[in-house]
Design a protein around this motif. Sequence first.
Motif, PDB file in Angstrom:
ATOM      1  N   LEU A 145       0.827  -1.204   0.000  1.00  0.00           N
ATOM      2  CA  LEU A 145       0.000   0.000   0.000  1.00  0.00           C
ATOM      3  C   LEU A 145       0.865   1.258   0.000  1.00  0.00           C
ATOM      4  O   LEU A 145       0.574   2.235  -0.702  1.00  0.00           O
ATOM      5  CB  LEU A 145      -0.919   0.019   1.224  1.00  0.00           C
ATOM      6  N   THR A 146       1.929   1.234   0.781  1.00  0.00           N
ATOM      7  CA  THR A 146       2.846   2.374   0.823  1.00  0.00           C
ATOM      8  C   THR A 146       3.487   2.598  -0.538  1.00  0.00           C
ATOM      9  O   THR A 146       3.597   3.735  -1.021  1.00  0.00           O
ATOM     10  CB  THR A 146       3.939   2.141   1.888  1.00  0.00           C
ATOM     11  N   TRP A 147       3.922   1.526  -1.174  1.00  0.00           N
ATOM     12  CA  TRP A 147       4.492   1.602  -2.532  1.00  0.00           C
ATOM     13  C   TRP A 147       3.499   2.223  -3.507  1.00  0.00           C
ATOM     14  O   TRP A 147       3.845   3.112  -4.297  1.00  0.00           O
ATOM     15  CB  TRP A 147       4.892   0.189  -2.980  1.00  0.00           C
ATOM     16  N   TRP A 148       2.252   1.775  -3.445  1.00  0.00           N
ATOM     17  CA  TRP A 148       1.205   2.269  -4.345  1.00  0.00           C
ATOM     18  C   TRP A 148       0.893   3.739  -4.066  1.00  0.00           C
ATOM     19  O   TRP A 148       0.823   4.561  -4.976  1.00  0.00           O
ATOM     20  CB  TRP A 148      -0.038   1.387  -4.170  1.00  0.00           C
ATOM     21  N   ALA A 149       0.750   4.065  -2.777  1.00  0.00           N
ATOM     22  CA  ALA A 149       0.414   5.435  -2.406  1.00  0.00           C
ATOM     23  C   ALA A 149       1.488   6.419  -2.871  1.00  0.00           C
ATOM     24  O   ALA A 149       1.172   7.506  -3.385  1.00  0.00           O
ATOM     25  CB  ALA A 149       0.222   5.529  -0.894  1.00  0.00           C
ATOM     26  N   ASN A 150       2.743   6.060  -2.707  1.00  0.00           N
ATOM     27  CA  ASN A 150       3.820   6.958  -3.116  1.00  0.00           C
ATOM     28  C   ASN A 150       3.777   7.261  -4.613  1.00  0.00           C
ATOM     29  O   ASN A 150       4.199   8.336  -5.050  1.00  0.00           O
ATOM     30  CB  ASN A 150       5.177   6.351  -2.748  1.00  0.00           C
ATOM     31  N   ARG A 151       3.240   6.359  -5.394  1.00  0.00           N
ATOM     32  CA  ARG A 151       3.172   6.574  -6.836  1.00  0.00           C
ATOM     33  C   ARG A 151       1.965   7.405  -7.251  1.00  0.00           C
ATOM     34  O   ARG A 151       1.971   8.023  -8.319  1.00  0.00           O
ATOM     35  CB  ARG A 151       3.192   5.221  -7.554  1.00  0.00           C
ATOM     36  N   THR A 152       0.934   7.422  -6.419  1.00  0.00           N
ATOM     37  CA  THR A 152      -0.212   8.264  -6.773  1.00  0.00           C
ATOM     38  C   THR A 152       0.001   9.719  -6.382  1.00  0.00           C
ATOM     39  O   THR A 152      -0.827  10.571  -6.704  1.00  0.00           O
ATOM     40  CB  THR A 152      -1.521   7.755  -6.123  1.00  0.00           C
ATOM     41  N   LEU A 153       1.109  10.023  -5.707  1.00  0.00           N
ATOM     42  CA  LEU A 153       1.410  11.416  -5.394  1.00  0.00           C
ATOM     43  C   LEU A 153       1.550  12.248  -6.659  1.00  0.00           C
ATOM     44  O   LEU A 153       1.074  13.381  -6.746  1.00  0.00           O
ATOM     45  CB  LEU A 153       2.704  11.508  -4.574  1.00  0.00           C
ATOM     46  N   ASP A 154       2.242  11.683  -7.668  1.00  0.00           N
ATOM     47  CA  ASP A 154       2.510  12.448  -8.889  1.00  0.00           C
ATOM     48  C   ASP A 154       2.363  11.642 -10.169  1.00  0.00           C
ATOM     49  O   ASP A 154       2.638  12.130 -11.247  1.00  0.00           O
ATOM     50  CB  ASP A 154       3.916  13.052  -8.834  1.00  0.00           C
ATOM     51  N   ARG A 155       1.896  10.391 -10.062  1.00  0.00           N
ATOM     52  CA  ARG A 155       1.749   9.546 -11.253  1.00  0.00           C
ATOM     53  C   ARG A 155       0.370   8.885 -11.282  1.00  0.00           C
ATOM     54  O   ARG A 155       0.238   7.678 -11.428  1.00  0.00           O
ATOM     55  CB  ARG A 155       2.856   8.490 -11.288  1.00  0.00           C
ATOM     56  N   ALA A 156      -0.658   9.710 -11.134  1.00  0.00           N
ATOM     57  CA  ALA A 156      -2.034   9.202 -11.155  1.00  0.00           C
ATOM     58  C   ALA A 156      -2.911  10.066 -12.050  1.00  0.00           C
ATOM     59  O   ALA A 156      -4.108  10.202 -11.809  1.00  0.00           O
ATOM     60  CB  ALA A 156      -2.596   9.133  -9.740  1.00  0.00           C
ATOM     61  N   THR A 157      -2.322  10.639 -13.089  1.00  0.00           N
ATOM     62  CA  THR A 157      -3.117  11.405 -14.046  1.00  0.00           C
ATOM     63  C   THR A 157      -3.782  10.472 -15.041  1.00  0.00           C
ATOM     64  O   THR A 157      -3.390   9.306 -15.193  1.00  0.00           O
ATOM     65  CB  THR A 157      -2.242  12.421 -14.814  1.00  0.00           C
ATOM     66  N   TYR A 158      -4.789  10.976 -15.731  1.00  0.00           N
ATOM     67  CA  TYR A 158      -5.409  10.206 -16.814  1.00  0.00           C
ATOM     68  C   TYR A 158      -4.679  10.588 -18.099  1.00  0.00           C
ATOM     69  O   TYR A 158      -5.005  11.566 -18.763  1.00  0.00           O
ATOM     70  CB  TYR A 158      -6.896  10.516 -16.916  1.00  0.00           C
ATOM     71  N   ASP A 159      -3.657   9.809 -18.423  1.00  0.00           N
ATOM     72  CA  ASP A 159      -2.779  10.115 -19.554  1.00  0.00           C
ATOM     73  C   ASP A 159      -2.305   8.804 -20.167  1.00  0.00           C
ATOM     74  O   ASP A 159      -1.166   8.375 -19.964  1.00  0.00           O
ATOM     75  CB  ASP A 159      -1.596  10.962 -19.069  1.00  0.00           C
ATOM     76  N   LEU A 160      -3.191   8.154 -20.919  1.00  0.00           N
ATOM     77  CA  LEU A 160      -2.900   6.831 -21.453  1.00  0.00           C
ATOM     78  C   LEU A 160      -1.688   6.837 -22.372  1.00  0.00           C
ATOM     79  O   LEU A 160      -0.929   5.858 -22.422  1.00  0.00           O
ATOM     80  CB  LEU A 160      -4.126   6.288 -22.198  1.00  0.00           C
ATOM     81  N   CYS A 161      -1.498   7.924 -23.104  1.00  0.00           N
ATOM     82  CA  CYS A 161      -0.377   7.982 -24.052  1.00  0.00           C
ATOM     83  C   CYS A 161       0.968   7.938 -23.335  1.00  0.00           C
ATOM     84  O   CYS A 161       1.974   7.525 -23.924  1.00  0.00           O
ATOM     85  CB  CYS A 161      -0.470   9.251 -24.904  1.00  0.00           C
ATOM     86  N   ASN A 162       0.998   8.360 -22.090  1.00  0.00           N
ATOM     87  CA  ASN A 162       2.230   8.329 -21.306  1.00  0.00           C
ATOM     88  C   ASN A 162       2.201   7.276 -20.210  1.00  0.00           C
ATOM     89  O   ASN A 162       2.911   7.385 -19.206  1.00  0.00           O
ATOM     90  CB  ASN A 162       2.495   9.718 -20.698  1.00  0.00           C
ATOM     91  N   GLY A 163       1.369   6.253 -20.401  1.00  0.00           N
ATOM     92  CA  GLY A 163       1.379   5.104 -19.505  1.00  0.00           C
ATOM     93  C   GLY A 163       0.807   5.346 -18.131  1.00  0.00           C
ATOM     94  O   GLY A 163       1.220   4.697 -17.164  1.00  0.00           O
ATOM     95  N   MET A 164      -0.167   6.256 -18.017  1.00  0.00           N
ATOM     96  CA  MET A 164      -0.813   6.486 -16.725  1.00  0.00           C
ATOM     97  C   MET A 164      -2.327   6.431 -16.891  1.00  0.00           C
ATOM     98  O   MET A 164      -2.868   6.899 -17.882  1.00  0.00           O
ATOM     99  CB  MET A 164      -0.389   7.835 -16.134  1.00  0.00           C
ATOM    100  N   ASN A 165      -2.974   5.838 -15.900  1.00  0.00           N
ATOM    101  CA  ASN A 165      -4.436   5.801 -15.875  1.00  0.00           C
ATOM    102  C   ASN A 165      -4.900   5.936 -14.431  1.00  0.00           C
ATOM    103  O   ASN A 165      -5.376   4.982 -13.830  1.00  0.00           O
ATOM    104  CB  ASN A 165      -4.973   4.512 -16.499  1.00  0.00           C
ATOM    105  N   MET A 166      -4.669   7.141 -13.886  1.00  0.00           N
ATOM    106  CA  MET A 166      -4.998   7.413 -12.486  1.00  0.00           C
ATOM    107  C   MET A 166      -4.299   6.384 -11.587  1.00  0.00           C
ATOM    108  O   MET A 166      -3.124   6.128 -11.774  1.00  0.00           O
ATOM    109  CB  MET A 166      -6.508   7.470 -12.315  1.00  0.00           C
TER     110      MET A 166
END
Length: 317
Positions: free
Chosen positions: A163-184
């Motif tokens: 959960l800590t690993w996941w949470a740290n990534r949603t700080l700045d890598r949780a945008t809706y940007d499929l072209c750049n490999g992100m989906n919230m």
Amino acid sequence: MNITYTICNRTTLPHALTLADSVQKFQPGSVFYLCWVDNAALPELPANIRVINITEVAIQDWDKMVSRYFDFELLAACRPWVAQFILKENANCQTLTFLAPTVVLFQSTETILDNENDIFLTPNILKPLTPSSYLDDKRILNIGMFHSGSWTLRNNEKVRDTLTWWANRTLDRATYDLCNGMNMDQLWLNYIPVLLPKTKIIRHSGWHFGLQAVLNKDLSLSAGKYLVDNQPLISVDFAGLTIFDPIWSNHYGLINKNNLFKNLLGYYEKSLAGYKHLVPTGNAPIPGKVADIKKYRIVRNNLAGKLKTITTYIDQF
């Protein structure tokens, strides 16, 4: 103690309250938490709902997240952080389940959980999709193999570390940007079976029926009970059907593939209407950037697709 939680703002408050009703009905032994991500004052809610204000969670760099994300992205980015907070506040919690506000239970979840696994994930599909102009396998691959609107975890050290690993990534890598490999928050779930070997993929046909399931699963009614591929319907996700959803609103037309699903949507909309009077009014802003969602965006997108087909044909010949 078993806990179920959801996260909402004023846009999704009626949905969250409808979800809470279904949890109380089919999971009476489960404590229900609602995390409020809104600057407006929350009205008094039914006694069975425990409220968390997002400010209590004390997410690091919260102000940066608010300025970085659209409001719908922000709700998703909060999910692992709120899970951490709930587990810290409830050390005796055995299982923690997240359900998106757009989910409704129709049966208990006991039939799909066991004591042998650490986390239970909801797959978007379990077999190749039936060919359709609405949705294809590549689209599913692009948005993620697992649906972040529904998962359950066991409270142990390895899960908390994940959960800590996941949470740290949603700080700045949780945008809706499929072209750049992100989906919230959702694409990060692809790593979970690697990080947590005791991961179970829920394969019950009646679990999490929604637009992603219409092409491959048969929703039917027998003796007054809803069935999916002849198994009891456990839950439905109405994502993309009553409010904007960045993934599923584009596939709204799939609702016409099953009349029973359309009927269920009608009942669901009536439930939502019963809670609209509780939605706060006023000028207090919703945290996150305002998403300017055009009323006729689906029609516009369909028209753009047809024009692209024509221009591609012209380019070829």
